[in-house]
Structures are given as structure tokens and as C-alpha cells.
Design a protein around this motif. Structure first.
Motif, PDB file in Angstrom:
ATOM      1  N   GLY A   1      37.774  50.293  37.611  1.00  0.00           N
ATOM      2  CA  GLY A   1      38.186  50.123  39.014  1.00  0.00           C
ATOM      3  C   GLY A   1      39.657  49.783  39.090  1.00  0.00           C
ATOM      4  N   PHE A   2      40.263  50.117  40.194  1.00  0.00           N
ATOM      5  CA  PHE A   2      41.706  49.833  40.353  1.00  0.00           C
ATOM      6  C   PHE A   2      41.995  49.408  41.787  1.00  0.00           C
ATOM      7  CE2 PHE A   2      41.086  54.367  41.245  1.00  0.00           C
ATOM      8  CZ  PHE A   2      41.640  54.475  42.506  1.00  0.00           C
ATOM      9  N   ASP A   3      43.112  48.744  41.933  1.00  0.00           N
ATOM     10  CA  ASP A   3      43.703  48.519  43.253  1.00  0.00           C
ATOM     11  C   ASP A   3      45.078  49.169  43.247  1.00  0.00           C
ATOM     12  OD1 ASP A   3      41.558  47.036  44.080  1.00  0.00           O
ATOM     13  OD2 ASP A   3      42.663  45.157  44.360  1.00  0.00           O
ATOM     14  N   LEU A   4      45.511  49.596  44.414  1.00  0.00           N
ATOM     15  CA  LEU A   4      46.901  50.028  44.551  1.00  0.00           C
ATOM     16  C   LEU A   4      47.603  49.006  45.431  1.00  0.00           C
ATOM     17  CD1 LEU A   4      49.027  52.334  44.026  1.00  0.00           C
ATOM     18  CD2 LEU A   4      48.526  53.015  46.374  1.00  0.00           C
ATOM     19  N   LEU A   5      48.683  48.470  44.921  1.00  0.00           N
ATOM     20  CA  LEU A   5      49.501  47.558  45.721  1.00  0.00           C
ATOM     21  C   LEU A   5      50.680  48.336  46.320  1.00  0.00           C
ATOM     22  CD1 LEU A   5      49.760  44.469  43.300  1.00  0.00           C
ATOM     23  CD2 LEU A   5      47.834  45.213  44.710  1.00  0.00           C
ATOM     24  N   PHE A   6      50.948  48.081  47.581  1.00  0.00           N
ATOM     25  CA  PHE A   6      52.088  48.693  48.262  1.00  0.00           C
ATOM     26  C   PHE A   6      52.972  47.546  48.730  1.00  0.00           C
ATOM     27  CE2 PHE A   6      53.358  50.958  52.493  1.00  0.00           C
ATOM     28  CZ  PHE A   6      54.573  51.352  51.961  1.00  0.00           C
ATOM     29  N   ARG A   7      54.163  47.469  48.146  1.00  0.00           N
ATOM     30  CA  ARG A   7      55.071  46.364  48.478  1.00  0.00           C
ATOM     31  C   ARG A   7      54.385  45.015  48.314  1.00  0.00           C
ATOM     32  NH1 ARG A   7      57.717  49.590  53.675  1.00  0.00           N
ATOM     33  NH2 ARG A   7      58.986  50.971  52.402  1.00  0.00           N
ATOM     34  N   GLY A   8      53.672  44.892  47.204  1.00  0.00           N
ATOM     35  CA  GLY A   8      53.092  43.598  46.856  1.00  0.00           C
ATOM     36  C   GLY A   8      51.838  43.210  47.613  1.00  0.00           C
ATOM     37  N   LEU A   9      51.218  44.172  48.305  1.00  0.00           N
ATOM     38  CA  LEU A   9      49.975  43.870  49.034  1.00  0.00           C
ATOM     39  C   LEU A   9      48.920  44.896  48.660  1.00  0.00           C
ATOM     40  CD1 LEU A   9      48.778  42.060  51.455  1.00  0.00           C
ATOM     41  CD2 LEU A   9      49.247  44.055  52.865  1.00  0.00           C
ATOM     42  N   GLU A  10      47.689  44.445  48.446  1.00  0.00           N
ATOM     43  CA  GLU A  10      46.595  45.350  48.145  1.00  0.00           C
ATOM     44  C   GLU A  10      46.353  46.250  49.343  1.00  0.00           C
ATOM     45  OE1 GLU A  10      42.528  44.032  48.500  1.00  0.00           O
ATOM     46  OE2 GLU A  10      42.517  46.147  49.041  1.00  0.00           O
ATOM     47  N   LEU A  11      46.415  47.560  49.090  1.00  0.00           N
ATOM     48  CA  LEU A  11      46.312  48.530  50.172  1.00  0.00           C
ATOM     49  C   LEU A  11      45.105  49.430  49.967  1.00  0.00           C
ATOM     50  CD1 LEU A  11      47.784  49.966  52.571  1.00  0.00           C
ATOM     51  CD2 LEU A  11      48.801  51.448  50.837  1.00  0.00           C
ATOM     52  N   VAL A  12      44.802  49.715  48.722  1.00  0.00           N
ATOM     53  CA  VAL A  12      43.727  50.656  48.398  1.00  0.00           C
ATOM     54  C   VAL A  12      42.889  50.055  47.278  1.00  0.00           C
ATOM     55  CG1 VAL A  12      43.177  53.031  47.719  1.00  0.00           C
ATOM     56  CG2 VAL A  12      45.385  52.533  48.791  1.00  0.00           C
ATOM     57  N   THR A  13      41.586  50.199  47.403  1.00  0.00           N
ATOM     58  CA  THR A  13      40.686  49.850  46.309  1.00  0.00           C
ATOM     59  C   THR A  13      39.932  51.107  45.916  1.00  0.00           C
ATOM     60  OG1 THR A  13      40.431  47.570  47.024  1.00  0.00           O
ATOM     61  CG2 THR A  13      38.657  48.463  45.683  1.00  0.00           C
ATOM     62  N   GLY A  14      39.744  51.272  44.630  1.00  0.00           N
ATOM     63  CA  GLY A  14      39.024  52.465  44.194  1.00  0.00           C
ATOM     64  C   GLY A  14      38.546  52.319  42.776  1.00  0.00           C
ATOM     65  N   GLY A  15      37.994  53.410  42.266  1.00  0.00           N
ATOM     66  CA  GLY A  15      37.545  53.375  40.891  1.00  0.00           C
ATOM     67  C   GLY A  15      36.517  54.434  40.588  1.00  0.00           C
ATOM     68  N   GLN A  16      36.106  54.442  39.329  1.00  0.00           N
ATOM     69  CA  GLN A  16      34.984  55.295  38.943  1.00  0.00           C
ATOM     70  C   GLN A  16      33.702  54.538  39.250  1.00  0.00           C
ATOM     71  OE1 GLN A  16      34.837  56.405  34.775  1.00  0.00           O
ATOM     72  NE2 GLN A  16      32.999  57.669  35.071  1.00  0.00           N
ATOM     73  N   ARG A  17      32.664  55.283  39.667  1.00  0.00           N
ATOM     74  CA  ARG A  17      31.377  54.654  39.979  1.00  0.00           C
ATOM     75  C   ARG A  17      30.362  55.007  38.902  1.00  0.00           C
ATOM     76  NH1 ARG A  17      34.672  52.995  44.199  1.00  0.00           N
ATOM     77  NH2 ARG A  17      35.092  54.731  45.616  1.00  0.00           N
ATOM     78  N   LEU A  18      29.299  54.249  38.835  1.00  0.00           N
ATOM     79  CA  LEU A  18      28.149  54.628  38.004  1.00  0.00           C
ATOM     80  C   LEU A  18      27.595  55.953  38.522  1.00  0.00           C
ATOM     81  CD1 LEU A  18      26.299  51.178  37.883  1.00  0.00           C
ATOM     82  CD2 LEU A  18      27.878  52.130  36.166  1.00  0.00           C
ATOM     83  N   HIS A  19      27.056  56.773  37.614  1.00  0.00           N
ATOM     84  CA  HIS A  19      26.442  58.022  38.079  1.00  0.00           C
ATOM     85  C   HIS A  19      25.060  58.270  37.482  1.00  0.00           C
ATOM     86  CE1 HIS A  19      28.601  59.210  34.402  1.00  0.00           C
ATOM     87  NE2 HIS A  19      27.708  60.169  34.276  1.00  0.00           N
TER      88      HIS A  19
END
Lengths: 428, 428
Positions: free
Chosen positions: A342-360
């Protein structure tokens, strides 16, 4: 005579034209009166010099809707180099009541709560409407980027039978006598639809009954969700997210250029490859103890600074969040199972997006729920589908209001939301 | 090796390629095995002739997700003129459990309720997914048509403080301890936003707690809403609606051509000017008594027949519905105040779109509510905004699921909805 917009006036110098809009400002001088007309495109200056026209203008309060037939004259000193002279002004409704704050000033002087109480009027201010134009362009860019990559748009239920996923913080309602809940995300549905289309996205409202009264939480916000199948791991998802963000920003620059100008904002570059640091590395960069289970806002800010300093990037990925801090459907890192894909994307020091690979795999879902001591039953319709063949997949969710607030430098997400909903606010 | 999609195979004859997808069908003959692989783009036939490959194929149940590396051979008799030979098949997950119905048959044999109970699997059927692709294209066309006409996309609250508009048939919920309701439409918000952008649209869920168990009602559906200011009357709105529908159908033809082919559907022409009949005329055409207050479904069907017969049109406008049957914000016909500037659009004899001109003067709102014996207070945040200058305006709302159902010839809107919500259905 066809109405034209204020921005079309420079092409009609010397002609008689018809414009329409709101009286943005009225100024009565001794021998002449000025009207600034605001329409969808911008502002136009009208000069009423003869006594009859001046008298008509005197009747017009600010925000009254009018139609003006007049002659376009090149006037280098006027806005956009033109003004309208010899006007005939026809009101299209009764004189407007005075707004609770001056809309013609460069910034609204009212406090944010006052603006929100009077949102239908406050949003007419060019800075407020500009932020919403940026939002509209960002969403258009999100869709265009994913359409170009063969994603299919879906529409999923916003009312669900179980309060799943995060458990708490859901709104309960009565569904024909049965208990039901507002959907906190389209997570399960977008995963199921990977089984149909491989790649899907949804733009829609999500609901969080979080009792947070902060500048970055809303109880309803617009979630930009995407999910894709046949990935190797989360890095394939991150690559699509990178391209999606670049598409969003390109469309904002392209479609909302005037709005960006009003706000004094320039669109940042998205690096071809956004810097990514593993969670363990992120703790070290942020100067946090190595056993911290999550990143605090101060850590995120430190990572934002680091990304800018070391990589010249406004964006930074943090990957490999501890499994314990991610939802049960998160795929672990096969090499280090305590950490996630799983990952987060920070934009200018703030969490903006959460994502990741899921179980399948179906078995993995059963094991993940068992490990958390959660029953399968509330998730049955979701988990069962994994018995019927699902590819490795992952996705992400972007919070629209946070994205726009961060982009335009708004301190509060409510400044870039038309009619926000939160702990205290259910109207207008 | 980069994965390619099934539709790209004809361009790779003679090459070794990698495809991936679901085992749509497996056929084991005496000396050879066939696999049909289904991916996002379509179907591909794999031939396993040697014993090892044939043995591998024997392990694969239908719906198992696999990756196939094989050689592309031109085979005029095969689908799309190619097949894949000498395959190496690698499952990307465990063998799939058998679906509750055969997905490879031309039509799903299961009843609609069974399909809906197993929606995540049923939607994989090419006919079910094709309808959703048509829906996605229709929405894209709606937005493109309005974007081209300077409309701005908005996102409005789905939870509201008052159960307004139609009063009954709303879902109630608990909002941090306060009563609240799911929004039945973005009507009020889109009107308010005309004051900001002049022209706006929204694509989003609306909620109707109607206890109807019919083939054309859903408790959540996707509403395609538009509203525009500075109109002369409702005919300006009808012209924009005509162009929007034409844009939707053009985009469906353009983006969802394969899906239309799967469904055996051709897109109808939208006449340059859609025939329009006044309500009083419509009653006469339908053979209804002149004092009927509304059109019954049989009348709508008769009008649809009439439009096709007399005008060669699948579409017909009915204008001037009696004021008594329209919402309080409807603008009356100035020449015949018992009739409205409201309209419906019928598509193949079914009401598909409702629209009209709205009131735009504050006093008119007060009078309209008073005439209906309704208090102003629940509508205060909406009605008050009309004190601050609103142009003459109007708009329309298209029900996405009805549009798609009518277009593809589905008897029930649930056939073209991914996860329908109704009186009985809250899962999956």
C-alpha cells in the motif's frame, strides 16, 4: 441580437452588442455612471454618460440581473481594453437585495462561516468560483487520463447493507424499514468491477461520519476512485496514478487558465517518476522513531520538504505502510509480510491519495478477516466474488477537495467546496 | 513481454504474444483442447494440441484468471480470424469456483433476480457488461456536449436538512444526532449555481424512497442534471436538451460500437428539431379526455407511436403540462397561467427527461409556496438566494438507467444497472 460574453467584446469594437449578467459594481460619479457587469466569462465595464442612462443605472442595485445593449469602444485603460458606451439597460428581474458582503472587492471580507452560511451568494465571488472551476477541470482531467487508458466509468451504490471497511464513523439510515448505511467509499464495488472491465473509475460522493472538526475533513466529499487489474504489484498502480495526476494538472492548466490567473496559482510539474520512499525510510527522513506505526502530519510535512529539496518534487510516494495500519483487503509485501503493498501520495506535505495492491485470492480474504478477528458474513457479497476468479489488482482514491485546496493554497477544504457538509453544517 | 489485448491479435500474426484474462470457456476434445480467453476487449481462442498443454488446460475451470504465452496463427474460421497455438498457460490465481450460471452462452439463462443476487459474476457476461459500456459512453457524451457549451460541472450535497421538493418518499438518516434526508435531486443546488456559473451540470446519485416495485423505478439512480440561465423560456432549454441527447447518442456510437454490436442495437437519429406538442394537443392525440390532468403510460405510448408515424422521430416533447402537476418552482406559461413552461421528453413512448423553465423572482417563490399552502421555512436557504439576483433559467434531468434501458431494449432498468437498489434489494 445574439447575446455575447464579456470576453468576446474585444472582437466587436465599433459594433453594437448585447451582453447580460449581474451588476458586479455600480459607481455613480457626478456626470457619469459606471457599471461593471459580471457574466460567466468575466467582467465588462459600461459607461453611462447621458442623463437618461445615468438615471437608469441609479436604479440598479448590485447583483441585479441586467441585459445591456451598447456600443463597444476600445479604451486602453479599461479592463480588457474595451468598454461599453451609450448603453440601454434592461433589468431581467427586480432590484437585488444587497449581498451580506461586497462581491466586488478583491477578496471576500466575511469570515468563512459567514461565507458558508450565504454560499449561493459567496460563490459568485470570482475567487470562490475560480476554485470550483479548477475542481471541475481537475475532474475532467482525471476522466480523460483514465479514458485514454481504457478505464470504464462506473456508478455504484451509495447505500449499503453493512457498516464495513472501517466499521465506525458511518451514517445509518432507514431503508424501507431495514438498517442501512451510507457508503464510505466505492472500494468493494470498484474491485468487483475489475472482474468485469479490468479497469474502472468512479467519481462520486463518499460519506464519513467522522466527528473531526478540522480544516481538511468533510462528512461528504468527492472521491476520485480508480482500480485496475493485471498488475504486477503496487508500482503499476503508482505509475497510473502518476499519469492521472499529470493529466489532471494539464487539464486544469488548459481549461481553467483564467481561474488560475484569478487565484494567482501556477500548476506544479509532476516528475516523470515521482520519488518514492519506503515507510521505514520515511520515518528516518522525518526523524521519527523507527517503531512508529504511522506518519503524523509533522512527518508528512517533513517528507514534503525533503522531496522538494532533494528531488525538486511537490509530490512524494510513501510505500510499504505497516499492514497493521492498512485495511484488511491490502496485499502484503511478499518479501516483508509485516509491510504492505500500500502507498500514500503526499502533495506538498499532505496525504492526498491512498492506494495499493489488494488481495485477489479468496483464501487470502478469509485469512485476513480471521487474523483481525472479524466475521466474514458482513462482507459475504464482496468476499464471495473472489471465488470466481479475480486478477491481481490495485487502485487509488484521490480526495477532490483536498487536491484543489492544496493546489490553490486554500487553508480549509471548505473554501473550495460549494456546499460543504460537516459535523455542524447541513445547510444551505 | 508486454501483454496485449485480444483485439490486438490480428496485428501480431506469426509472433509470440502474451495475453491474459478469464477462462470464458474450456472445451476438451479427444486430442485437442480449446480455451476461450475473455479480456477487457473481447475473446481470444487458444488451441492446446500437445499433451502437456492439454493437461494444463484440463486443470483450468471456467472464470480462472490466466496468462497465456502463445503464437498467433491466422485461422479464417476462428473468431476475428486468429487463434493462439503452442500455448504456455499460467494461472494467476487458484482455480475459480463454477459460476452459478454459464457465462459463455449467448444470453444468461438465469432469472433477473438470480443475476442480481450474483451481480459481480453476472456482469461479466458480454451482454450485461455491454449495457454498462453504453451507459459509460452516454454519460461521457452528456458531459462532452455540455462542456462544449460552456457548462461547468458541479458536485452538490446528497444529504439535506429538509425533506423538500416532493415531501414524501425520502430516506431519513441521523446526521450527528440531527434528522437529515438523502437528496431526491440536485434541483435547488443546480439552480443556485446558475447564479455562479450561468450554466452547470451534475452527474450523480439521487434517492427516491418510492415504494414502487416496477421495471422502471430504482431507489437510487444516476441523474444527469443540467441547468442554464439567461433563457427566453423553456424552448431554449429544449434546444440544449436536443443537442445534449444528440451528443450522448453520437458518443455511444463512437465509443461503445462493439457493445452496441454485442447487443444488436443501432443508435436512433435525433431530429434537428424534435417534434413538440402542447399538453392539450397531446391529450387529443392520445385520445384522452380533455380534462385529464396528466399523461398515463398508455398515453405516452400513443404519443410515441404518433411521433414515429407522423415525424419519423423516436423522440417527442410534450410541453405545457398543467401547473397543478408540476413542482412549485415551475414557471407558468405567461399566456396561459394554468399551464406551465415545463416539458417532458418521451423516448419511444416513455418519459425519459423532465425539464422546464423555473421561477427566478423571489416574490414568485413566496407566492407559489403560499398558493400551495406550504411554509417558506424549509426552503429558506434556497428561496432566499433569489433575493440576490437570478436570471431567467431552466433545466432538465435525464435518468441514466431509463435512457440506457430504452436504448438497448432492456425490459427492466435493473438489467442495465450494476448493483441496483430498490424496495427489496440492498445487496450486493
Amino acid at each position: 441580437m445574439q447575446r455575447i460574453l464579456s470576453t468576446q467584446l474585444p472582437a466587436h469594437v465599433g459594433a453594437t452588442v448585447r451582453v447580460a449578467g449581474w451588476v458586479h459594481r455600480r459607481r455613480l460619479l457626478k456626470s457619469v455612471a459606471f457599471l461593471i457587469i459580471r457574466d460567466a466569462a468575466g467582467l465588462a465595464q459600461v459607461v453611462a454618460a447621458d442623463p437618461a442612462a445615468r438615471a437608469a443605472v441609479e436604479q440598479l442595485t448590485e447583483e441585479t440581473v441586467v441585459e445591456v445593449t451598447a456600443t463597444v469602444v476600445a479604451t486602453p485603460a479599461a479592463p480588457a481594453g474595451v468598454e461599453l458606451t451609450h448603453p440601454t439597460v434592461r433589468p431581467l428581474g427586480p432590484p437585488a437585495a444587497a449581498p451580506p458582503f461586497d462581491l466586488y472587492r478583491p477578496a471576500l471580507a466575511a469570515t468563512l462561516p459567514t461565507q458558508l452560511d450565504h454560499a449561493p451568494v459567496a460563490l459568485r465571488h470570482p475567487r470562490r468560483s475560480a476554485a470550483l472551476r479548477v475542481a471541475a477541470a481537475a475532474v475532467a482531467g482525471f476522466r480523460a487520463a483514465l479514458d485514454a487508458r481504457d478505464f470504464v466509468e462506473i456508478h455504484t451504490p451509495k447505500v449499503v447493507a453493512s457498516s464495513t471497511e472501517s466499521g465506525a464513523n458511518v451514517f445509518a439510515l432507514d431503508w424501507f424499514g431495514r438498517p442501512a448505511y451510507l457508503a464510505q467509499s466505492p472500494q468493494f464495488y470498484k474491485q468487483l468491477m475489475v472482474g468485469v472491465f479490468e479497469r474502472v473509475y468512479e467519481v462520486g460522493p463518499v460519506f464519513r461520519a467522522e466527528p473531526h472538526d478540522t480544516a481538511r475533513h468533510l462528512a461528504q466529499y468527492t472521491s476520485l476512485d480508480a482500480e485496475l487489474g493485471f498488475v504486477g504489484d503496487h508500482t503499476d498502480v503508482m505509475a497510473v496514478l502518476r499519469d492521472t495526476l499529470a493529466g489532471m494538472l494539464a487539464t486544469v492548466a488548459d481549461r481553467a487558465g483564467t481561474a488560475l490567473g484569478t487565484l494567482g496559482v501556477t500548476v506544479p510539474q509532476v516528475p516523470g517518476s515521482i520519488p518514492a520512499v519506503h515507510f521505514t525510510e520515511a520515518l528516518a527522513i522525518a526523524g521519527a522513531p523507527a517503531d512508529e506505526p504511522d506518519l503524523a502530519p509533522a512527518h508528512e510535512r517533513a517528507l514534503g520538504e525533503w522531496a522538494r529539496r532533494e528531488h525538486g518534487s511537490e509530490f512524494v510516494f510513501v510505500t510499504g505502510y505497516p499492514m497493521a495500519k492498512r485495511p484488511f483487503y491490502t496485499h502484503p509485501d511478499p518479501a516483508r509480510p509485516a509491510y504492505s503493498n500500500g502507498f500514500d501520495l503526499l502533495f506538498r506535505g499532505l496525504e492526498l491519495v491512498t492506494g495499493g495492491q489488494r488481495l485477489h485470492r479468496h483464501d487470502d480474504y478469509l485469512a485476513a478477516l480471521a487474523a483481525r478477528g472479524e466475521p466474514v458474513e458482513p462482507y459475504a457479497g464482496y468476499v464471495d466474488a473472489f471465488r470466481h476468479g479475480m486478477p491481481p489488482h490495485g487502485g487509488f482514491a484521490i480526495g477532490l477537495e483536498r487536491f484543489v485546496a492544496r493546489l490553490v493554497g486554500a487553508a480549509n477544504v471548505r473554501e473550495v467546496t460549494a456546499f460543504p457538509r460537516d459535523l455542524h453544517r447541513l445547510t444551505p
